[in-house]
Design a protein around this motif. Structure first.
Motif, PDB file in Angstrom:
ATOM      1  N   ALA A  19      -7.046  21.711 -45.296  1.00  0.00           N
ATOM      2  CA  ALA A  19      -8.485  21.405 -45.577  1.00  0.00           C
ATOM      3  C   ALA A  19      -8.762  19.805 -45.219  1.00  0.00           C
ATOM      4  O   ALA A  19      -7.778  18.961 -45.650  1.00  0.00           O
ATOM      5  CB  ALA A  19      -8.953  21.794 -47.007  1.00  0.00           C
ATOM      6  N   PRO A  20      -9.629  19.364 -44.821  1.00  0.00           N
ATOM      7  CA  PRO A  20      -9.940  18.006 -44.523  1.00  0.00           C
ATOM      8  C   PRO A  20     -10.237  17.336 -46.025  1.00  0.00           C
ATOM      9  O   PRO A  20     -10.775  17.872 -46.927  1.00  0.00           O
ATOM     10  CB  PRO A  20     -11.300  17.888 -43.704  1.00  0.00           C
ATOM     11  CG  PRO A  20     -12.030  19.436 -44.021  1.00  0.00           C
ATOM     12  CD  PRO A  20     -10.879  20.058 -44.005  1.00  0.00           C
ATOM     13  N   LEU A  21      -9.971  16.262 -46.011  1.00  0.00           N
ATOM     14  CA  LEU A  21     -10.154  15.062 -47.129  1.00  0.00           C
ATOM     15  C   LEU A  21     -11.086  13.922 -46.936  1.00  0.00           C
ATOM     16  O   LEU A  21     -11.065  13.397 -45.653  1.00  0.00           O
ATOM     17  CB  LEU A  21      -8.617  14.454 -47.672  1.00  0.00           C
ATOM     18  CG  LEU A  21      -7.904  15.581 -48.095  1.00  0.00           C
ATOM     19  CD1 LEU A  21      -6.348  14.989 -48.413  1.00  0.00           C
ATOM     20  CD2 LEU A  21      -8.158  16.478 -49.153  1.00  0.00           C
ATOM     21  N   PRO A  22     -11.899  13.549 -47.847  1.00  0.00           N
ATOM     22  CA  PRO A  22     -12.864  12.366 -47.502  1.00  0.00           C
ATOM     23  C   PRO A  22     -11.725  11.236 -47.249  1.00  0.00           C
ATOM     24  O   PRO A  22     -10.754  11.088 -47.883  1.00  0.00           O
ATOM     25  CB  PRO A  22     -13.600  12.352 -48.882  1.00  0.00           C
ATOM     26  CG  PRO A  22     -12.737  13.085 -50.070  1.00  0.00           C
ATOM     27  CD  PRO A  22     -11.864  13.955 -49.099  1.00  0.00           C
ATOM     28  N   LEU A  23     -12.466  10.061 -46.471  1.00  0.00           N
ATOM     29  CA  LEU A  23     -11.713   8.905 -46.124  1.00  0.00           C
ATOM     30  C   LEU A  23     -11.524   8.249 -47.416  1.00  0.00           C
ATOM     31  O   LEU A  23     -10.530   7.680 -47.690  1.00  0.00           O
ATOM     32  CB  LEU A  23     -12.600   8.203 -45.177  1.00  0.00           C
ATOM     33  CG  LEU A  23     -12.522   8.838 -43.585  1.00  0.00           C
ATOM     34  CD1 LEU A  23     -13.454   7.748 -42.996  1.00  0.00           C
ATOM     35  CD2 LEU A  23     -11.242   8.711 -43.317  1.00  0.00           C
ATOM     36  N   GLN A  24     -12.533   8.241 -48.286  1.00  0.00           N
ATOM     37  CA  GLN A  24     -12.085   7.475 -49.731  1.00  0.00           C
ATOM     38  C   GLN A  24     -10.997   7.745 -50.338  1.00  0.00           C
ATOM     39  O   GLN A  24     -10.314   7.018 -50.963  1.00  0.00           O
ATOM     40  CB  GLN A  24     -13.523   7.650 -50.523  1.00  0.00           C
ATOM     41  CG  GLN A  24     -15.058   7.045 -49.567  1.00  0.00           C
ATOM     42  CD  GLN A  24     -15.506   8.272 -49.185  1.00  0.00           C
ATOM     43  OE1 GLN A  24     -14.819   8.862 -48.652  1.00  0.00           O
ATOM     44  NE2 GLN A  24     -16.854   8.171 -49.121  1.00  0.00           N
ATOM     45  N   LEU A  25     -10.935   9.122 -50.353  1.00  0.00           N
ATOM     46  CA  LEU A  25      -9.839   9.655 -51.140  1.00  0.00           C
ATOM     47  C   LEU A  25      -8.266   9.338 -50.543  1.00  0.00           C
ATOM     48  O   LEU A  25      -7.555   8.824 -51.248  1.00  0.00           O
ATOM     49  CB  LEU A  25      -9.619  11.118 -51.143  1.00  0.00           C
ATOM     50  CG  LEU A  25      -8.690  11.988 -52.221  1.00  0.00           C
ATOM     51  CD1 LEU A  25      -9.381  13.284 -52.708  1.00  0.00           C
ATOM     52  CD2 LEU A  25      -7.434  12.378 -51.328  1.00  0.00           C
ATOM     53  N   VAL A  26      -8.455   9.329 -49.244  1.00  0.00           N
ATOM     54  CA  VAL A  26      -7.145   8.961 -48.483  1.00  0.00           C
ATOM     55  C   VAL A  26      -6.725   7.580 -48.620  1.00  0.00           C
ATOM     56  O   VAL A  26      -5.624   7.035 -48.700  1.00  0.00           O
ATOM     57  CB  VAL A  26      -7.412   9.390 -46.988  1.00  0.00           C
ATOM     58  CG1 VAL A  26      -5.999   8.816 -46.118  1.00  0.00           C
ATOM     59  CG2 VAL A  26      -7.624  10.771 -46.835  1.00  0.00           C
ATOM     60  N   LEU A  27      -7.974   6.609 -48.543  1.00  0.00           N
ATOM     61  CA  LEU A  27      -7.566   5.294 -48.844  1.00  0.00           C
ATOM     62  C   LEU A  27      -7.333   5.014 -50.318  1.00  0.00           C
ATOM     63  O   LEU A  27      -6.300   4.069 -50.139  1.00  0.00           O
ATOM     64  CB  LEU A  27      -8.824   4.552 -48.312  1.00  0.00           C
ATOM     65  CG  LEU A  27      -9.162   4.448 -46.822  1.00  0.00           C
ATOM     66  CD1 LEU A  27     -10.693   3.774 -46.675  1.00  0.00           C
ATOM     67  CD2 LEU A  27      -8.088   3.597 -45.934  1.00  0.00           C
ATOM     68  N   ALA A  28      -7.756   5.525 -51.074  1.00  0.00           N
ATOM     69  CA  ALA A  28      -7.466   5.254 -52.404  1.00  0.00           C
ATOM     70  C   ALA A  28      -5.972   5.798 -52.896  1.00  0.00           C
ATOM     71  O   ALA A  28      -5.373   4.782 -53.468  1.00  0.00           O
ATOM     72  CB  ALA A  28      -8.542   6.082 -53.291  1.00  0.00           C
ATOM     73  N   ALA A  29      -5.591   6.769 -52.166  1.00  0.00           N
ATOM     74  CA  ALA A  29      -4.093   7.200 -52.521  1.00  0.00           C
ATOM     75  C   ALA A  29      -3.111   6.156 -51.872  1.00  0.00           C
ATOM     76  O   ALA A  29      -2.099   5.971 -52.347  1.00  0.00           O
ATOM     77  CB  ALA A  29      -3.960   8.736 -52.068  1.00  0.00           C
ATOM     78  N   ALA A  30      -3.523   5.844 -50.735  1.00  0.00           N
ATOM     79  CA  ALA A  30      -2.722   4.804 -49.786  1.00  0.00           C
ATOM     80  C   ALA A  30      -2.774   3.265 -50.248  1.00  0.00           C
ATOM     81  O   ALA A  30      -1.710   2.604 -49.904  1.00  0.00           O
ATOM     82  CB  ALA A  30      -2.807   4.719 -48.414  1.00  0.00           C
ATOM     83  N   HIS A  31      -3.725   3.003 -51.127  1.00  0.00           N
ATOM     84  CA  HIS A  31      -3.983   1.473 -51.353  1.00  0.00           C
ATOM     85  C   HIS A  31      -2.614   0.958 -52.312  1.00  0.00           C
ATOM     86  O   HIS A  31      -2.152  -0.083 -51.681  1.00  0.00           O
ATOM     87  CB  HIS A  31      -4.883   1.530 -52.572  1.00  0.00           C
ATOM     88  CG  HIS A  31      -5.367  -0.101 -52.788  1.00  0.00           C
ATOM     89  ND1 HIS A  31      -4.771  -0.668 -53.773  1.00  0.00           N
ATOM     90  CD2 HIS A  31      -5.943  -0.940 -52.173  1.00  0.00           C
ATOM     91  CE1 HIS A  31      -5.423  -1.973 -53.872  1.00  0.00           C
ATOM     92  NE2 HIS A  31      -6.115  -2.087 -52.848  1.00  0.00           N
ATOM     93  N   ASN A  32      -2.061   1.622 -53.195  1.00  0.00           N
ATOM     94  CA  ASN A  32      -1.004   1.067 -54.296  1.00  0.00           C
ATOM     95  C   ASN A  32       0.415   1.716 -53.449  1.00  0.00           C
ATOM     96  O   ASN A  32       1.476   0.841 -53.976  1.00  0.00           O
ATOM     97  CB  ASN A  32      -1.104   1.307 -55.424  1.00  0.00           C
ATOM     98  CG  ASN A  32      -2.341   0.757 -56.170  1.00  0.00           C
ATOM     99  OD1 ASN A  32      -2.595  -0.164 -55.707  1.00  0.00           O
ATOM    100  ND2 ASN A  32      -2.905   1.477 -57.223  1.00  0.00           N
ATOM    101  N   ILE A  33       0.214   2.498 -52.389  1.00  0.00           N
ATOM    102  CA  ILE A  33       1.871   3.129 -52.110  1.00  0.00           C
ATOM    103  C   ILE A  33       2.123   2.585 -50.704  1.00  0.00           C
ATOM    104  O   ILE A  33       3.189   2.069 -50.583  1.00  0.00           O
ATOM    105  CB  ILE A  33       1.526   4.669 -52.197  1.00  0.00           C
ATOM    106  CG1 ILE A  33       1.235   5.264 -53.738  1.00  0.00           C
ATOM    107  CG2 ILE A  33       2.982   5.399 -51.776  1.00  0.00           C
ATOM    108  CD1 ILE A  33       0.846   6.759 -53.823  1.00  0.00           C
ATOM    109  N   LEU A  34       1.218   2.741 -49.812  1.00  0.00           N
ATOM    110  CA  LEU A  34       1.547   2.436 -48.446  1.00  0.00           C
ATOM    111  C   LEU A  34       1.112   1.030 -47.948  1.00  0.00           C
ATOM    112  O   LEU A  34       1.550   0.419 -47.469  1.00  0.00           O
ATOM    113  CB  LEU A  34       1.048   3.724 -47.363  1.00  0.00           C
ATOM    114  CG  LEU A  34       1.336   5.021 -47.614  1.00  0.00           C
ATOM    115  CD1 LEU A  34       0.548   5.817 -46.606  1.00  0.00           C
ATOM    116  CD2 LEU A  34       2.743   5.215 -47.593  1.00  0.00           C
ATOM    117  N   MET A  35      -0.088   0.793 -48.344  1.00  0.00           N
ATOM    118  CA  MET A  35      -0.827  -0.452 -47.682  1.00  0.00           C
ATOM    119  C   MET A  35      -0.514  -1.893 -48.656  1.00  0.00           C
ATOM    120  O   MET A  35      -0.639  -2.714 -48.041  1.00  0.00           O
ATOM    121  CB  MET A  35      -2.559  -0.431 -47.995  1.00  0.00           C
ATOM    122  CG  MET A  35      -3.204   0.800 -47.264  1.00  0.00           C
ATOM    123  SD  MET A  35      -4.832   1.020 -47.431  1.00  0.00           S
ATOM    124  CE  MET A  35      -5.559  -0.561 -46.456  1.00  0.00           C
ATOM    125  N   SER A  36       0.133  -1.574 -49.660  1.00  0.00           N
ATOM    126  CA  SER A  36       0.856  -2.569 -50.264  1.00  0.00           C
ATOM    127  C   SER A  36       2.220  -3.201 -50.002  1.00  0.00           C
ATOM    128  O   SER A  36       3.063  -4.187 -50.271  1.00  0.00           O
ATOM    129  CB  SER A  36       1.068  -2.347 -51.953  1.00  0.00           C
ATOM    130  OG  SER A  36       1.771  -1.220 -52.201  1.00  0.00           O
TER     131      SER A  36
END
Length: 270
Positions: free
Chosen positions: A215-232
């Protein structure tokens, strides 16, 4: 792992009726299998199995220090073997279960982007072996930014990439069930519609549509999940993730649905 993959290829040749493999078996009857091959897992069952493997990844500090000298592929291979050792409780069943998983992955890697990614990360097959069936970006972003999608980069990930991805998947699942994103997830990411009931873990340790679906996920959710895990992790990682997300994401059309490419079989979702 070489022995596992060799057995996977031999069983695949047997299942496809290879004349070469039949000739070798006739010359070496002692090497024939006494037990029949296990049936391959269907796509939904396989996705649930892969979700269980990712969910079994522990924190890096809980693993043996020797894994820090391994490649990311070797770390994920160790995760798979540990997963089946914990499930069966007997070391002699680990190799057979691993062979069964790899055979199912090879059979279904062209039907699901999730399975294809796992096959590359676990070194079941090289990224370039997927050829034209690799997920393609929805739009070109390399004109305005230095971005190129090269699947061969997956072979050069750092050793802790497996832990980062497992943590990211857990965060995606957690946020998807949170009240913050219930309405957006229920409307396919458009932000409208009625908020669904929060998904609960199925009884008996089974898997729900979050594990076996796409199922597709909203971009806000994808970015929020990645903020502290991947993007940091670094600025370069954050920039590449944002560009890749923009390249592969599906945006709503004026009619309120997803773009036509989003509904095609095997298409990647945001």
């Amino acid at each position: 792992w070489r022995r596992v993959m060799q057995e996977v290829r031999q069983e695949s040749m047997t299942r496809r009726g290879s004349t070469v493999n039949k000739a070798l078996s006739s010359k070496n009857p002692s090497k024939r299998r006494s037990s029949p091959q296990m049936p391959l897992m269907e796509r939904g069952e396989l996705l649930g199995e892969l979700a269980a493997v990712w969910a079994s990844v522990t924190r890096p500090e809980e693993l043996h220090r020797s894994l820090y000298k391994k490649s990311s592929q070797q770390v994920l291979q160790a995760v798979v073997k540990t997963f089946y050792l914990r499930r069966s409780g007997r070391s002699k069943h680990v190799e057979a279960a691993t062979v069964h998983l790899c055979r199912s992955v090879l059979e279904n890697c062209h039907a699901s982007a999730k399975v294809a990614l796992f096959s590359v990360l676990c070194d079941v097959q090289p990224a370039m072996a997927l050829g034209e069936r690799m997920p393609r970006p929805r739009r070109e972003v390399g004109r305005d930014a230095d971005f190129s999608f090269d699947p061969r980069r997956l072979n050069d990930l750092p050793h802790d990439a497996v832990f980062a991805m497992a943590t990211y998947l857990r965060e995606l699942k957690s946020l998807r069930r949170s009240r913050r994103f219930l309405a957006a997830v229920g409307s396919g990411g458009s932000g409208g519609g009625q908020a669904p009931v929060a998904a609960q873990p199925p009884p008996g340790g089974g898997y729900d549509e979050e594990d076996t679906g796409d199922a597709p996920l909203p971009l806000q959710l994808v970015l929020a999940a990645a903020h502290n895990i991947l993007m940091s992790r670094s600025r370069a990682t954050a920039r590449f993730f944002e560009l890749a997300l923009f390249a592969f994401a599906d945006f709503p059309t004026s009619e309120g649905g997803l773009s036509p490419a989003a509904t095609s079989p095997g298409s990647p979702r945001s």
